[in-house]
Write a protein that holds these residues in place. Structure first.
Motif, mmCIF file in Angstrom:
data_model
loop_
_atom_site.group_PDB
_atom_site.id
_atom_site.type_symbol
_atom_site.label_atom_id
_atom_site.label_comp_id
_atom_site.label_asym_id
_atom_site.label_seq_id
_atom_site.Cartn_x
_atom_site.Cartn_y
_atom_site.Cartn_z
ATOM 1 N N UNK A 48 1.814 4.770 -2.084
ATOM 2 C CA UNK A 48 0.454 4.975 -1.582
ATOM 3 C C UNK A 48 0.003 6.431 -1.712
ATOM 4 N N UNK A 49 0.926 7.357 -1.519
ATOM 5 C CA UNK A 49 0.578 8.777 -1.608
ATOM 6 C C UNK A 49 0.195 9.158 -3.038
ATOM 7 N N UNK A 50 0.964 8.675 -4.003
ATOM 8 C CA UNK A 50 0.652 8.977 -5.400
ATOM 9 C C UNK A 50 -0.656 8.321 -5.817
ATOM 10 N N UNK A 51 -0.881 7.100 -5.356
ATOM 11 C CA UNK A 51 -2.136 6.419 -5.662
ATOM 12 C C UNK A 51 -3.316 7.174 -5.066
ATOM 13 N N UNK A 52 -3.158 7.664 -3.857
ATOM 14 C CA UNK A 52 -4.238 8.430 -3.208
ATOM 15 C C UNK A 52 -4.581 9.676 -4.022
ATOM 16 N N UNK A 53 -3.567 10.326 -4.576
ATOM 17 C CA UNK A 53 -3.828 11.522 -5.392
ATOM 18 C C UNK A 53 -4.591 11.155 -6.662
ATOM 19 N N UNK A 54 -4.237 10.036 -7.279
ATOM 20 C CA UNK A 54 -4.950 9.628 -8.486
ATOM 21 C C UNK A 54 -6.393 9.238 -8.172
ATOM 22 N N UNK A 55 -6.587 8.540 -7.064
ATOM 23 C CA UNK A 55 -7.945 8.170 -6.657
ATOM 24 C C UNK A 55 -8.784 9.428 -6.440
ATOM 25 N N UNK A 56 -8.207 10.422 -5.779
ATOM 26 C CA UNK A 56 -8.940 11.657 -5.513
ATOM 27 C C UNK A 56 -9.328 12.350 -6.818
ATOM 28 N N UNK A 57 -8.432 12.328 -7.795
ATOM 29 C CA UNK A 57 -8.727 12.974 -9.086
ATOM 30 C C UNK A 57 -9.883 12.285 -9.794
ATOM 31 N N UNK A 118 -5.041 2.169 2.679
ATOM 32 C CA UNK A 118 -5.603 3.299 1.937
ATOM 33 C C UNK A 118 -6.980 2.962 1.393
ATOM 34 N N UNK A 119 -7.135 1.773 0.829
ATOM 35 C CA UNK A 119 -8.397 1.388 0.204
ATOM 36 C C UNK A 119 -9.464 1.001 1.217
ATOM 37 N N UNK A 120 -9.053 0.696 2.425
ATOM 38 C CA UNK A 120 -10.023 0.458 3.493
ATOM 39 C C UNK A 120 -10.450 1.764 4.144
ATOM 40 N N UNK A 121 -9.520 2.706 4.232
ATOM 41 C CA UNK A 121 -9.851 4.005 4.836
ATOM 42 C C UNK A 121 -10.747 4.838 3.931
ATOM 43 N N UNK A 122 -10.539 4.722 2.624
ATOM 44 C CA UNK A 122 -11.328 5.488 1.657
ATOM 45 C C UNK A 122 -11.742 4.540 0.532
ATOM 46 N N UNK A 123 -12.765 3.717 0.751
ATOM 47 C CA UNK A 123 -13.124 2.650 -0.189
ATOM 48 C C UNK A 123 -13.442 3.164 -1.599
ATOM 49 N N UNK A 124 -13.094 2.349 -2.576
ATOM 50 C CA UNK A 124 -13.396 2.630 -3.981
ATOM 51 C C UNK A 124 -14.378 1.564 -4.468
ATOM 52 N N UNK A 137 -8.965 -12.552 4.522
ATOM 53 C CA UNK A 137 -9.390 -11.481 5.425
ATOM 54 C C UNK A 137 -9.329 -10.124 4.741
ATOM 55 N N UNK A 138 -8.362 -9.943 3.843
ATOM 56 C CA UNK A 138 -8.254 -8.685 3.099
ATOM 57 C C UNK A 138 -9.457 -8.524 2.182
ATOM 58 N N UNK A 139 -9.783 -9.574 1.436
ATOM 59 C CA UNK A 139 -10.931 -9.516 0.535
ATOM 60 C C UNK A 139 -12.220 -9.261 1.307
ATOM 61 N N UNK A 140 -12.375 -9.911 2.444
ATOM 62 C CA UNK A 140 -13.585 -9.727 3.244
ATOM 63 C C UNK A 140 -13.680 -8.313 3.795
ATOM 64 N N UNK A 141 -12.555 -7.747 4.210
ATOM 65 C CA UNK A 141 -12.564 -6.383 4.730
ATOM 66 C C UNK A 141 -12.947 -5.384 3.638
ATOM 67 N N UNK A 142 -12.423 -5.583 2.441
ATOM 68 C CA UNK A 142 -12.778 -4.699 1.334
ATOM 69 C C UNK A 142 -14.257 -4.834 1.001
ATOM 70 N N UNK A 143 -14.730 -6.064 0.969
ATOM 71 C CA UNK A 143 -16.134 -6.302 0.658
ATOM 72 C C UNK A 143 -17.034 -5.665 1.723
#
Length: 342
Positions: A48-57, A118-124, A137-143
């Motif tokens: 998750x940490x590495x993914x967060x860095x890539x998302x930020x980039x 991670x994707x709910x805290x900082x949506x993409x 419920x996961x799909x609905x939360x993301x949506x």
């Protein structure tokens, strides 16, 4: 096109696939956007940490993009079968002084919950799922967080089961790397991509993204004529300037023998995946049990050592059927050429 994907503001109906294991880099995702399309970061096998860095980039480049996750859909393997396969592979590992018997049988979920958080805290803008169906419920939360939700399917039956998505990625057997099949104990039928898109379109009213073996402008045009709103490409980008594929992998794609072909094999990971045929697939494909992610973890150190040593015969050379069209040039040039027939 008047689909939910229009919200991304794409000027070109082309997406760069989320190739896990390092091939899809933030640079590649940004380059896809520069070509008028979009790319998806590969969340699979990344912490998750590495993914967060890539998302930020990528987010810093202010471009449309997405993230793909492996939804849990394990194929458990019993300890005896796991140990027996490890013993069969040990002669290959001996070349690199690796002891496969010391690698524990690992049945993890690839950090699923932490990545969703991670994707709910900082949506993409977009999240797609492969291998399994997330809980509704996961799909609905993301949506609810403003994210478009996509689901990889490999058959009309899977498309019916994925009705909770905003769009479907229709993946044919011709795709490189792992099949997104929801039933990994079986190898998906080898149905031409256009036929598969048309068949899925008959049972689902969702927007369809075509994927699998697309490597030419004609193939992109054919996919759109079959009913897709966009095409997703991966193998054709593996030799691009922005690719993170290993030098060994890229070299195998650059100069394949005339009789080189692709095969769908479980030999490397215990899950069906299309790769360039090599000595490893020839020796172990018929011997490999189903067992994911345990076999992925078992062969990981061997594959890493082979990549570092330039040993293409013991490396997972993921490749779709259009692999001979992969070229060494900027990704934007490759993607631009793919839409010249539209």
């Amino acid at each position: 096109m008047n689909t939910k994907l229009d919200a991304l503001g794409l000027s070109s109906p082309i997406l760069a696939a989320p190739m896990a294991g390092g091939a899809t880099t933030p640079r590649l995702v940004i380059a896809a956007a520069a070509a008028g399309g979009a790319g998806l970061l590969a969340g699979g096998y990344r912490t998750p940490e590495a993914l967060a860095r890539q998302i930020a980039e990528v987010r810093a480049a202010s471009v449309p993009f997405g993230v793909n996750l492996f939804a849990p859909n394990p194929v458990p393997i019993d300890p005896a079968t796991y140990a027996a396969y490890a013993r069969r592979l040990q002669p290959e590992a001996d070349r690199y002084d690796l002891d496969l018997a010391g690698i524990p049988r690992t049945e993890d979920d690839d950090g699923w919950r932490d990545k969703i958080d991670l994707l709910l805290d900082a949506p993409v803008p977009v999240v797609t799922f492969t291998f399994g169906l997330p809980d509704p419920a996961v799909a609905e939360a993301l949506r609810a967080a403003g994210t478009l939700v996509g689901q990889t399917v490999t058959s009309p039956d899977e498309a019916r089961r994925a009705a909770n998505a905003d769009f479907l990625v229709v993946q044919a057997s011709s795709a490189g790397g792992h099949s997104g099949t929801l039933t990994p104990g079986w190898t998906p039928a080898d149905i031409p991509l256009g036929e598969l898109v048309h068949a899925v379109g008959r049972v689902s009213g969702l927007p369809l993204v075509a994927a699998g073996g697309i490597a030419t402008a004609d193939a992109v045009a054919d996919a759109l004529r079959a009913g897709a709103v966009a095409a997703m490409v991966g193998t054709v980008l593996l030799r691009s300037d922005e690719s993170g594929a290993s030098k060994t992998h890229q070299a195998a794609l650059a100069d394949p023998p005339g009789d080189r072909r692709t095969v769908v094999t479980r030999a490397f990971t215990g899950r069906p995946a299309r790769a360039l045929a090599n000595a490893f697939t020839r020796r172990y494909d018929r011997l490999a049990p189903a067992g994911y992610p345990a076999l992925h973890h078992l062969t990981g150190p061997l594959r890493k050592a082979a990549a570092a040593a330039g040993d293409a015969d013991r490396l997972h050379l993921w490749a779709g059927t259009g692999f001979r069209h992969a070229s060494a040039e900027p990704a934007a040039a490759i993607l631009g050429r793919l839409v010249t027939n539209l």
